[in-house]
Motif scaffolding. Structure first.
Motif, PDB file in Angstrom:
ATOM      1  N   VAL A 171      17.157 -30.757 -11.975  1.00  9.46           N
ATOM      2  CA  VAL A 171      18.448 -31.112 -11.405  1.00  9.46           C
ATOM      3  C   VAL A 171      18.936 -32.476 -11.896  1.00  9.46           C
ATOM      4  O   VAL A 171      20.090 -32.628 -12.288  1.00  9.46           O
ATOM      5  CB  VAL A 171      18.396 -31.054  -9.859  1.00  9.46           C
ATOM      6  CG1 VAL A 171      19.684 -31.581  -9.246  1.00  9.46           C
ATOM      7  CG2 VAL A 171      18.131 -29.618  -9.393  1.00  9.46           C
ATOM      8  N   GLN A 172      18.078 -33.482 -11.899  1.00  6.02           N
ATOM      9  CA  GLN A 172      18.504 -34.837 -12.261  1.00  6.02           C
ATOM     10  C   GLN A 172      18.986 -34.943 -13.703  1.00  6.02           C
ATOM     11  O   GLN A 172      19.998 -35.580 -13.988  1.00  6.02           O
ATOM     12  CB  GLN A 172      17.368 -35.833 -12.025  1.00  6.02           C
ATOM     13  CG  GLN A 172      17.766 -37.277 -12.281  1.00  6.02           C
ATOM     14  CD  GLN A 172      16.652 -38.253 -11.934  1.00  6.02           C
ATOM     15  OE1 GLN A 172      15.640 -37.885 -11.359  1.00  6.02           O
ATOM     16  NE2 GLN A 172      16.839 -39.503 -12.278  1.00  6.02           N
ATOM     17  N   MET A 221      17.752 -33.032  -1.615  1.00  6.77           N
ATOM     18  CA  MET A 221      18.198 -32.476  -2.882  1.00  6.77           C
ATOM     19  C   MET A 221      16.985 -31.900  -3.624  1.00  6.77           C
ATOM     20  O   MET A 221      15.953 -32.554  -3.742  1.00  6.77           O
ATOM     21  CB  MET A 221      18.851 -33.573  -3.712  1.00  6.77           C
ATOM     22  CG  MET A 221      19.280 -33.139  -5.088  1.00  6.77           C
ATOM     23  SD  MET A 221      20.057 -34.522  -5.936  1.00  6.77           S
ATOM     24  CE  MET A 221      20.930 -33.667  -7.172  1.00  6.77           C
ATOM     25  N   PRO A 222      17.100 -30.682  -4.139  1.00  7.96           N
ATOM     26  CA  PRO A 222      15.961 -30.079  -4.849  1.00  7.96           C
ATOM     27  C   PRO A 222      15.683 -30.796  -6.171  1.00  7.96           C
ATOM     28  O   PRO A 222      16.560 -31.435  -6.748  1.00  7.96           O
ATOM     29  CB  PRO A 222      16.421 -28.636  -5.102  1.00  7.96           C
ATOM     30  CG  PRO A 222      17.912 -28.694  -5.062  1.00  7.96           C
ATOM     31  CD  PRO A 222      18.264 -29.802  -4.113  1.00  7.96           C
ATOM     32  N   THR A 223      14.453 -30.670  -6.630  1.00  7.70           N
ATOM     33  CA  THR A 223      14.047 -31.224  -7.920  1.00  7.70           C
ATOM     34  C   THR A 223      14.378 -30.245  -9.045  1.00  7.70           C
ATOM     35  O   THR A 223      14.797 -30.648 -10.134  1.00  7.70           O
ATOM     36  CB  THR A 223      12.531 -31.494  -7.910  1.00  7.70           C
ATOM     37  OG1 THR A 223      12.226 -32.355  -6.814  1.00  7.70           O
ATOM     38  CG2 THR A 223      12.069 -32.125  -9.202  1.00  7.70           C
ATOM     39  N   ILE A 224      14.191 -28.960  -8.768  1.00  2.00           N
ATOM     40  CA  ILE A 224      14.349 -27.908  -9.770  1.00  2.00           C
ATOM     41  C   ILE A 224      15.135 -26.755  -9.160  1.00  2.00           C
ATOM     42  O   ILE A 224      14.912 -26.387  -8.004  1.00  2.00           O
ATOM     43  CB  ILE A 224      12.970 -27.392 -10.231  1.00  2.00           C
ATOM     44  CG1 ILE A 224      12.136 -28.535 -10.812  1.00  2.00           C
ATOM     45  CG2 ILE A 224      13.111 -26.242 -11.243  1.00  2.00           C
ATOM     46  CD1 ILE A 224      10.657 -28.249 -10.853  1.00  2.00           C
ATOM     47  N   LYS A 225      16.034 -26.176  -9.919  1.00  2.00           N
ATOM     48  CA  LYS A 225      16.710 -24.937  -9.538  1.00  2.00           C
ATOM     49  C   LYS A 225      16.333 -23.895 -10.584  1.00  2.00           C
ATOM     50  O   LYS A 225      16.422 -24.157 -11.782  1.00  2.00           O
ATOM     51  CB  LYS A 225      18.219 -25.122  -9.495  1.00  2.00           C
ATOM     52  CG  LYS A 225      18.684 -25.981  -8.339  1.00  2.00           C
ATOM     53  CD  LYS A 225      20.191 -25.981  -8.223  1.00  2.00           C
ATOM     54  CE  LYS A 225      20.615 -26.777  -7.009  1.00  2.00           C
ATOM     55  NZ  LYS A 225      22.061 -26.729  -6.806  1.00  2.00           N
ATOM     56  N   THR A 226      15.903 -22.731 -10.122  1.00  2.00           N
ATOM     57  CA  THR A 226      15.449 -21.679 -11.024  1.00  2.00           C
ATOM     58  C   THR A 226      16.222 -20.396 -10.780  1.00  2.00           C
ATOM     59  O   THR A 226      16.461 -20.010  -9.640  1.00  2.00           O
ATOM     60  CB  THR A 226      13.936 -21.420 -10.848  1.00  2.00           C
ATOM     61  OG1 THR A 226      13.234 -22.646 -11.098  1.00  2.00           O
ATOM     62  CG2 THR A 226      13.434 -20.352 -11.793  1.00  2.00           C
ATOM     63  N   GLU A 227      16.594 -19.750 -11.889  1.00  2.00           N
ATOM     64  CA  GLU A 227      17.293 -18.468 -11.827  1.00  2.00           C
ATOM     65  C   GLU A 227      16.444 -17.423 -12.532  1.00  2.00           C
ATOM     66  O   GLU A 227      15.931 -17.657 -13.626  1.00  2.00           O
ATOM     67  CB  GLU A 227      18.649 -18.581 -12.515  1.00  2.00           C
ATOM     68  CG  GLU A 227      19.424 -17.281 -12.514  1.00  2.00           C
ATOM     69  CD  GLU A 227      20.763 -17.376 -13.242  1.00  2.00           C
ATOM     70  OE1 GLU A 227      21.408 -16.327 -13.401  1.00  2.00           O
ATOM     71  OE2 GLU A 227      21.137 -18.485 -13.663  1.00  2.00           O
TER      72      GLU A 227
END
Length: 142
Positions: free
Chosen positions: A19-20, A1-7
């Protein structure tokens, strides 16, 4: 599971979501690099990460030793290269350390050592100067 999602939001802006927790941070390119400078730049976050990591690791060590650092603060200054390639060359961190009691020289040294060995400090490239100063038991914020 990723720690960070960036757009990428366009116009040199991103939104990074932890994410958490769901907490989001907006970044914006600085005005000296075609951006609007309306939020932290990615390199600002690197500098902020160094200071936050230092005080967090100091807080862990202080808590273990029964020392309260609440109210401590810092000023962080990031220096960029004047020539290409564009990169961070210096991060200056001035820590104003408030404690709940007068610390011994050994206690201060132990906390300062913790700061210098935080994961971010150890992860930065050795070409980046880390200029760190501590002011102990300051009566005002830096």
């Amino acid at each position: 599971m990723p720690t960070i999602k960036t757009e990428y939001l366009g116009e040199l802006r991103t939104e990074a979501t932890h994410v958490q927790s769901g907490t989001a941070i907006i970044t914006d390119a600085p005005t000296d690099n075609q951006g609007r400078g309306e939020a932290f730049s990615p390199t600002d976050l690197v500098a902020a990460s160094l200071g936050s990591c230092m005080i967090t690791i100091m807080g862990i060590a202080a808590r273990r030793d029964g020392i309260d650092l609440k109210g401590s603060d810092m000023e962080i200054t990031k220096g960029m290269s004047a020539d290409a390639p564009r990169r961070i060359v210096r991060i200056e961190v001035k820590l104003g350390m408030l404690t709940d009691r007068e610390l011994t020289a050994e206690e201060r040294a132990r906390l300062e050592r913790a700061a210098h060995t935080c994961p971010v400090a150890l992860s930065l490239h050795p070409d980046i100067t880390q200029a760190i100063t501590f002011a102990w038991n300051v009566s005002e914020k830096v």
